[in-house]
Design a protein around this motif. Structure first.
Motif, mmCIF file in Angstrom:
data_model
loop_
_atom_site.group_PDB
_atom_site.id
_atom_site.type_symbol
_atom_site.label_atom_id
_atom_site.label_comp_id
_atom_site.label_asym_id
_atom_site.label_seq_id
_atom_site.Cartn_x
_atom_site.Cartn_y
_atom_site.Cartn_z
ATOM 1 N N GLY A 143 0.704 -1.348 0.067
ATOM 2 C CA GLY A 143 0.020 -0.078 0.043
ATOM 3 C C GLY A 143 0.988 1.256 -0.122
ATOM 4 O O GLY A 143 1.977 1.523 -0.424
ATOM 5 N N VAL A 144 0.362 2.337 0.324
ATOM 6 C CA VAL A 144 1.042 3.669 0.446
ATOM 7 C C VAL A 144 1.302 3.862 1.984
ATOM 8 O O VAL A 144 0.613 3.842 2.703
ATOM 9 N N ARG A 145 2.691 4.053 2.025
ATOM 10 C CA ARG A 145 3.396 4.520 3.315
ATOM 11 C C ARG A 145 3.336 5.991 3.381
ATOM 12 O O ARG A 145 3.820 6.526 2.305
ATOM 13 N N VAL A 146 3.163 6.617 4.490
ATOM 14 C CA VAL A 146 3.021 7.984 4.587
ATOM 15 C C VAL A 146 4.045 8.234 5.676
ATOM 16 O O VAL A 146 3.877 7.628 6.824
ATOM 17 N N SER A 147 5.004 9.050 5.402
ATOM 18 C CA SER A 147 6.015 9.506 6.430
ATOM 19 C C SER A 147 6.292 10.962 6.438
ATOM 20 O O SER A 147 6.390 11.599 5.566
ATOM 21 N N PHE A 148 6.580 11.363 7.669
ATOM 22 C CA PHE A 148 6.920 13.005 7.977
ATOM 23 C C PHE A 148 8.010 12.886 8.719
ATOM 24 O O PHE A 148 8.267 12.336 9.607
ATOM 25 N N LYS A 149 8.918 13.739 8.219
ATOM 26 C CA LYS A 149 10.289 13.879 8.789
ATOM 27 C C LYS A 149 11.023 12.712 9.120
ATOM 28 O O LYS A 149 11.635 12.389 10.283
ATOM 29 N N GLY A 150 10.787 11.644 8.068
ATOM 30 C CA GLY A 150 11.446 10.392 8.460
ATOM 31 C C GLY A 150 10.746 9.196 9.289
ATOM 32 O O GLY A 150 11.081 8.072 9.458
ATOM 33 N N GLU A 151 9.543 9.841 9.856
ATOM 34 C CA GLU A 151 8.821 9.085 10.933
ATOM 35 C C GLU A 151 7.738 8.308 10.240
ATOM 36 O O GLU A 151 6.730 9.219 9.704
ATOM 37 N N LEU A 152 7.628 7.003 10.106
ATOM 38 C CA LEU A 152 6.604 6.439 9.332
ATOM 39 C C LEU A 152 5.085 6.592 10.157
ATOM 40 O O LEU A 152 4.979 6.480 11.260
ATOM 41 N N LYS A 153 4.089 7.452 9.546
ATOM 42 C CA LYS A 153 2.665 7.378 10.186
ATOM 43 C C LYS A 153 1.690 6.620 9.895
ATOM 44 O O LYS A 153 0.922 6.318 10.873
ATOM 45 N N GLY A 154 1.767 5.822 8.942
ATOM 46 C CA GLY A 154 0.918 4.512 8.832
ATOM 47 C C GLY A 154 0.965 4.217 7.115
ATOM 48 O O GLY A 154 1.608 4.733 6.346
ATOM 49 N N THR A 155 0.210 3.369 6.919
ATOM 50 C CA THR A 155 0.012 2.669 5.661
ATOM 51 C C THR A 155 -1.321 2.515 5.019
ATOM 52 O O THR A 155 -2.236 2.164 6.057
ATOM 53 N N VAL A 156 -1.609 2.824 3.808
ATOM 54 C CA VAL A 156 -2.966 2.757 3.484
ATOM 55 C C VAL A 156 -2.933 1.728 2.227
ATOM 56 O O VAL A 156 -2.351 1.772 1.469
ATOM 57 N N LYS A 157 -3.762 0.734 2.291
ATOM 58 C CA LYS A 157 -3.840 -0.514 1.496
ATOM 59 C C LYS A 157 -4.592 0.043 0.061
ATOM 60 O O LYS A 157 -5.529 0.704 0.187
ATOM 61 N N GLY A 158 -4.425 -0.624 -0.892
ATOM 62 C CA GLY A 158 -5.216 -0.616 -2.099
ATOM 63 C C GLY A 158 -4.494 -0.010 -3.145
ATOM 64 O O GLY A 158 -4.108 1.280 -3.251
ATOM 65 N N LEU A 159 -4.700 -0.632 -4.414
ATOM 66 C CA LEU A 159 -4.111 -0.156 -5.597
ATOM 67 C C LEU A 159 -5.223 1.104 -5.942
ATOM 68 O O LEU A 159 -4.579 1.984 -6.681
ATOM 69 N N ASP A 160 -6.503 0.729 -5.930
ATOM 70 C CA ASP A 160 -7.565 1.927 -6.145
ATOM 71 C C ASP A 160 -7.170 3.274 -5.449
ATOM 72 O O ASP A 160 -7.188 4.285 -6.042
ATOM 73 N N PHE A 161 -6.954 3.159 -4.241
ATOM 74 C CA PHE A 161 -6.399 4.274 -3.402
ATOM 75 C C PHE A 161 -5.212 5.115 -3.970
ATOM 76 O O PHE A 161 -5.203 5.955 -4.029
ATOM 77 N N LYS A 162 -3.838 4.021 -4.108
ATOM 78 C CA LYS A 162 -2.950 4.554 -4.681
ATOM 79 C C LYS A 162 -3.311 5.376 -6.309
ATOM 80 O O LYS A 162 -2.407 6.429 -6.508
ATOM 81 N N LYS A 163 -3.927 4.819 -6.997
ATOM 82 C CA LYS A 163 -4.288 5.494 -8.247
ATOM 83 C C LYS A 163 -5.006 6.903 -8.063
ATOM 84 O O LYS A 163 -4.642 7.977 -8.719
ATOM 85 N N ALA A 164 -5.913 7.013 -7.274
ATOM 86 C CA ALA A 164 -6.549 8.211 -6.677
ATOM 87 C C ALA A 164 -5.526 9.126 -6.282
ATOM 88 O O ALA A 164 -5.697 10.406 -6.580
ATOM 89 N N LEU A 165 -4.769 8.623 -5.440
ATOM 90 C CA LEU A 165 -3.597 9.647 -4.415
ATOM 91 C C LEU A 165 -2.934 10.256 -5.662
ATOM 92 O O LEU A 165 -2.477 11.449 -5.781
ATOM 93 N N PHE A 166 -2.226 9.260 -6.442
ATOM 94 C CA PHE A 166 -1.211 9.777 -7.585
ATOM 95 C C PHE A 166 -1.843 10.623 -8.437
ATOM 96 O O PHE A 166 -1.322 11.562 -9.319
#
Length: 186
Positions: A143-166
């Motif tokens: 899925g999509v990993r989200v990090s701020f200032k080098g710290e992982l905040k979490g991951t959102v699963k799913g290719l459809d989500f990735k497509k919308a995000l990008f």
């Protein structure tokens, strides 16, 4: 001594050169890691709101591409780095921007991604300050990993989500048309 200089020059010429992108006062690295994969800087530019430069953004791919739809649809590792230039973007403004971007990227069809969008938005609890770095990294199967200032905040699963995000950056109605062109190396 002459022989050493010749060997040094030959090695230098045969070694792939790494180039970082200078976007205003921000330097984006030439590569980022996505799991075990090295991603290359595809292109970069500024995200502007009205006339204010908000962040320098870079798109990272395994192989360079100028085809936005192919990138959006791909189930390949990729990343976007956002290096904030503007000091003081509230979490509310970030989330409002994400929601507008998701709406534009999906043609208003966000209902099927509501859970994922809510999960993603929940990561943005802090104000973005000058020189903050946000990395959004997609890994197939994870899925999509989200990090701020080098710290992982979490991951959102799913290719459809990735497509919308990008699609927020690369879709038909991007957040910033000049940034889209820059990310595509145009």
């Amino acid at each position: 001594m002459k022989r050493l200089l010749i060997i040094f020059l030959a090695v230098l010429m045969l070694t792939p050169m790494a180039f970082a992108a200078q976007i205003g006062t921000v330097t984006l690295p030439d590569s980022l890691m996505a799991g075990a994969d090295t991603l290359l800087l595809n292109g970069a530019g500024f995200r502007k709101k009205l006339f204010i430069k908000v962040y320098a953004g870079g798109l990272y791919l395994k192989q360079k591409s100028a085809d936005a739809q192919t990138i959006i649809d791909a189930d390949d590792p990729m990343a976007i780095r956002m290096h904030f230039i503007y000091d003081g973007v509230s979490s509310k403004k970030l989330i409002d921007g994400w929601n507008e971007g998701f709406n534009n990227a999906t043609g208003g069809n966000v209902a099927t991604l509501k859970t994922e969008i809510d999960q993603f938005n929940a990561f943005f609890t802090e104000e973005a300050k000058k020189n903050d770095i946000y990395d959004i990294v997609y890994l197939p199967g994870e899925g999509v990993r989200v990090s701020f200032k080098g710290e992982l905040k979490g991951t959102v699963k799913g290719l459809d989500f990735k497509k919308a995000l990008f699609g927020i950056w690369l879709g038909e109605k991007p957040a910033d048309g000049k940034l889209k062109k820059g990310m595509l190396g145009k």
